[in-house]
Motif scaffolding. Structure first.
Motif, PDB file in Angstrom:
ATOM      1  N   ASN A 103       7.585 -13.116   9.617  1.00  0.00           N
ATOM      2  CA  ASN A 103       8.300 -11.873   9.820  1.00  0.00           C
ATOM      3  C   ASN A 103       7.393 -10.863  10.481  1.00  0.00           C
ATOM      4  O   ASN A 103       6.277 -10.622  10.015  1.00  0.00           O
ATOM      5  CB  ASN A 103       8.828 -11.342   8.477  1.00  0.00           C
ATOM      6  N   CYS A 104       7.830 -10.251  11.562  1.00  0.00           N
ATOM      7  CA  CYS A 104       7.012  -9.288  12.318  1.00  0.00           C
ATOM      8  C   CYS A 104       6.754  -8.000  11.555  1.00  0.00           C
ATOM      9  O   CYS A 104       5.820  -7.258  11.886  1.00  0.00           O
ATOM     10  CB  CYS A 104       7.711  -8.928  13.621  1.00  0.00           C
ATOM     11  N   TYR A 105       7.561  -7.719  10.561  1.00  0.00           N
ATOM     12  CA  TYR A 105       7.481  -6.423   9.875  1.00  0.00           C
ATOM     13  C   TYR A 105       6.861  -6.493   8.479  1.00  0.00           C
ATOM     14  O   TYR A 105       6.723  -5.488   7.813  1.00  0.00           O
ATOM     15  CB  TYR A 105       8.871  -5.801   9.793  1.00  0.00           C
ATOM     16  N   GLU A 106       6.502  -7.688   8.028  1.00  0.00           N
ATOM     17  CA  GLU A 106       5.893  -7.839   6.712  1.00  0.00           C
ATOM     18  C   GLU A 106       4.391  -8.003   6.841  1.00  0.00           C
ATOM     19  O   GLU A 106       3.910  -8.883   7.541  1.00  0.00           O
ATOM     20  CB  GLU A 106       6.482  -9.054   5.985  1.00  0.00           C
ATOM     21  N   GLY A 107       3.641  -7.146   6.169  1.00  0.00           N
ATOM     22  CA  GLY A 107       2.191  -7.247   6.181  1.00  0.00           C
ATOM     23  C   GLY A 107       1.583  -6.747   7.474  1.00  0.00           C
ATOM     24  O   GLY A 107       2.231  -6.602   8.489  1.00  0.00           O
ATOM     25  N   GLU A 108       0.321  -6.426   7.397  1.00  0.00           N
ATOM     26  CA  GLU A 108      -0.406  -5.942   8.565  1.00  0.00           C
ATOM     27  C   GLU A 108      -1.116  -7.100   9.243  1.00  0.00           C
ATOM     28  O   GLU A 108      -1.562  -8.033   8.610  1.00  0.00           O
ATOM     29  CB  GLU A 108      -1.444  -4.898   8.123  1.00  0.00           C
ATOM     30  N   LEU A 109      -1.242  -7.019  10.525  1.00  0.00           N
ATOM     31  CA  LEU A 109      -1.982  -8.034  11.282  1.00  0.00           C
ATOM     32  C   LEU A 109      -3.403  -7.589  11.468  1.00  0.00           C
ATOM     33  O   LEU A 109      -3.745  -6.475  11.563  1.00  0.00           O
ATOM     34  CB  LEU A 109      -1.336  -8.276  12.643  1.00  0.00           C
TER      35      LEU A 109
END
Length: 143
Positions: A137-143
């Motif tokens: 998911n692009c919106y879960e957690g920081e990269l």
């Protein structure tokens, strides 16, 4: 067993059954889509819906599919299937129907998006695992 593409009359006349079966597919999609999104994909022409029926045209279940363009040719992708009985009991017949449908759509192969455990059922029917799909998911957690 036969495949019959759903038309507008099927969606109107059999709306309760179509939605019930489509809900089952959506619930097993790992959040990829919900019922409305899948029905919209059919109404806009991005996906197709088929009943798989007994030889006397009595619906046993529903299948959603799309054609994906790859460099090596088109692939018929079965997005989901559900019915009132155990769909697993029909996979041998459905494999033949998918093969015929894929050829009629100028596809070079066909595939099903499913859980890894599906291989227990499909390997004896001549299917092979082509690749593994992973996602984030692009919106879960920081990269």
């Amino acid at each position: 067993m036969i495949l019959r593409q759903l038309g507008i009359i099927d969606f109107v006349r059999d709306s309760e059954r179509v939605v019930r079966w489509t809900d089952r597919i959506a619930r097993s999609s790992s959040g990829q889509f919900d019922t409305d999104v899948l029905l919209d994909a059919v109404s806009t022409g991005g996906h197709s819906a088929f009943y798989y029926c007994t030889d006397d045209d009595k619906p046993k279940g529903i299948i959603y599919s799309t054609v994906v363009n790859h460099l090596s040719g088109n692939t018929l992708t079965v997005v989901g299937a559900a019915g009132d009985g155990a769909v697993e009991d029909d996979w041998a017949d459905l494999t033949t129907l998918f093969n015929d449908l894929a050829k009629s759509l100028d596809c070079v192969d066909f595939e099903i998006r499913g859980r890894r455990g599906f291989m227990r059922v499909f390997k004896p029917l001549g299917w092979e695992e082509k690749y593994t799909v992973i996602g984030r998911n692009c919106y879960e957690g920081e990269l």
